[in-house]
Design an enzyme around this catalytic site. Sequence first.
Site: not given
Length: 173
Positions: A45, A50, A87-88, A129-130, A133
Amino acid sequence: MVYRVLHYGEEPLRNESQPVEKIDNDIRRLVEDMFETMYASNGVGLAAPQIGKNIRLAIIDTGENPLVFINPEIVKSSGKEICDEGCLSFPGLSEKVQRATRVVARATNLEGQKFEIEAEGLLARAIQHELDHLDGVLFIDRISKARRLQIKHDLELIQEGHSLLEDDEESES
Ligand code: NI
């Protein structure tokens, strides 16, 4: 085009993102680049903040099919489940996070159509999660204060731009 993924400590990650007003060529191009960026880092994701864009747009691909969420919202959630999450924007960090087991989300797709999706497991987790953000919420906000203190050093390393993965590899060699 592969964007640089912002890491913890960079400001756009903490901003509240603004709704997407119009799905135009810029947005379509951005979504294409976001998929390229996400696949390049083996993520499931990626949210627009991000890559430094504070708009309410996120993509998810858990391996079944690529999904685009424009102006998404979660309309129903149920159950509780604790699972490892990463998480990236926190390269190499994995923490146990409690999330709802099932969610129903509504969003607009790239064709401008509204859709509703019912999800559980990894997809439900990724959606939560997304969407976090887009509100400037990060997964470390959802772990205990005590745990956050324990990983303070790791968080500082990430904030300085290091990847915990690289550091591990270095210390092994
Ligand atoms: Ni993330």
